[in-house]
Scaffold this motif. Sequence first.
Motif, short mmCIF file in Angstrom:
data_model
loop_
_atom_site.label_atom_id
_atom_site.label_comp_id
_atom_site.label_asym_id
_atom_site.label_seq_id
_atom_site.Cartn_x
_atom_site.Cartn_y
_atom_site.Cartn_z
N ASP A 96 0.87 -1.35 -0.03
CA ASP A 96 -0.13 0.01 -0.17
C ASP A 96 0.86 1.30 0.07
OD1 ASP A 96 -2.37 -1.28 -0.12
OD2 ASP A 96 -2.75 -1.40 2.03
N ASN A 97 2.07 1.11 -0.35
CA ASN A 97 3.00 2.45 -0.31
C ASN A 97 2.47 3.02 -1.85
OD1 ASN A 97 5.28 4.21 -0.14
ND2 ASN A 97 6.16 2.75 -1.91
N GLU A 98 2.43 4.29 -1.55
CA GLU A 98 2.22 5.04 -3.06
C GLU A 98 3.26 5.80 -3.49
OE1 GLU A 98 -1.32 7.36 -2.46
OE2 GLU A 98 -2.61 5.40 -2.09
N GLN A 99 3.69 5.70 -4.66
CA GLN A 99 4.69 6.57 -5.36
C GLN A 99 4.40 7.05 -6.60
OE1 GLN A 99 7.73 3.25 -4.49
NE2 GLN A 99 8.57 3.98 -6.38
N ILE A 100 5.12 8.12 -7.07
CA ILE A 100 4.99 8.67 -8.39
C ILE A 100 5.72 7.73 -9.43
CG2 ILE A 100 5.02 10.62 -9.77
CD1 ILE A 100 3.00 10.81 -7.55
N VAL A 101 5.02 7.19 -10.48
CA VAL A 101 5.73 6.78 -11.56
C VAL A 101 5.55 7.41 -12.99
CG1 VAL A 101 6.07 4.30 -12.91
CG2 VAL A 101 5.58 4.55 -10.40
N PHE A 102 6.69 7.44 -13.63
CA PHE A 102 6.49 8.15 -14.80
C PHE A 102 5.92 7.28 -15.93
CE2 PHE A 102 8.75 9.87 -18.78
CZ PHE A 102 7.83 10.97 -19.05
N GLY A 103 4.80 7.83 -16.62
CA GLY A 103 4.16 7.02 -17.52
C GLY A 103 4.99 6.28 -18.34
N LYS A 104 6.09 7.10 -18.68
CA LYS A 104 7.06 6.37 -20.02
C LYS A 104 8.36 6.10 -19.48
CE LYS A 104 4.56 8.75 -23.86
NZ LYS A 104 4.76 9.77 -24.85
N ALA A 105 8.28 5.32 -18.31
CA ALA A 105 9.59 4.93 -17.46
C ALA A 105 10.55 4.29 -18.58
CB ALA A 105 9.29 4.16 -16.50
N SER A 106 11.85 4.44 -18.46
CA SER A 106 12.44 3.58 -19.42
C SER A 106 13.44 2.54 -18.75
CB SER A 106 13.51 4.61 -20.14
OG SER A 106 14.34 5.33 -18.99
N SER A 107 13.19 2.43 -17.54
CA SER A 107 13.46 1.29 -16.80
C SER A 107 12.51 0.87 -15.61
CB SER A 107 15.03 1.92 -15.91
OG SER A 107 14.60 2.82 -14.99
N ILE A 108 12.79 -0.45 -15.15
CA ILE A 108 11.89 -0.77 -14.21
C ILE A 108 11.73 0.01 -13.11
CG2 ILE A 108 11.50 -3.02 -12.54
CD1 ILE A 108 12.66 -4.75 -14.97
N VAL A 109 10.70 0.45 -12.66
CA VAL A 109 10.45 0.99 -11.27
C VAL A 109 9.74 -0.02 -10.35
CG1 VAL A 109 9.30 2.80 -10.27
CG2 VAL A 109 9.76 2.99 -12.72
#
Length: 57
Positions: free
Chosen positions: A14-27
């Motif tokens: 349930d941690n929330e974090q911001i992810v770029f929609g076009k991430a170029s590496s695994i988040v």
Amino acid sequence: MPGSFHQVACPDCDNEQIVFGKASSIVTCAVCGHTLATPTGGEAVIEGDVVDTVEAR
Ligand SMILES: [Zn+2]
């Protein structure tokens, strides 16, 4: 399309974090390491619940 940012809730902790929609590496989750986004060359595949989306401009 400049892309967008997604606020993703980790399905495991349930941690929330911001992810770029076009991430170029695994988040991964900063807390438990669960994969939250996998790059595809275009829009990343989000694994988890997208709580909110913010359009970049
Ligand atoms: Zn987690």
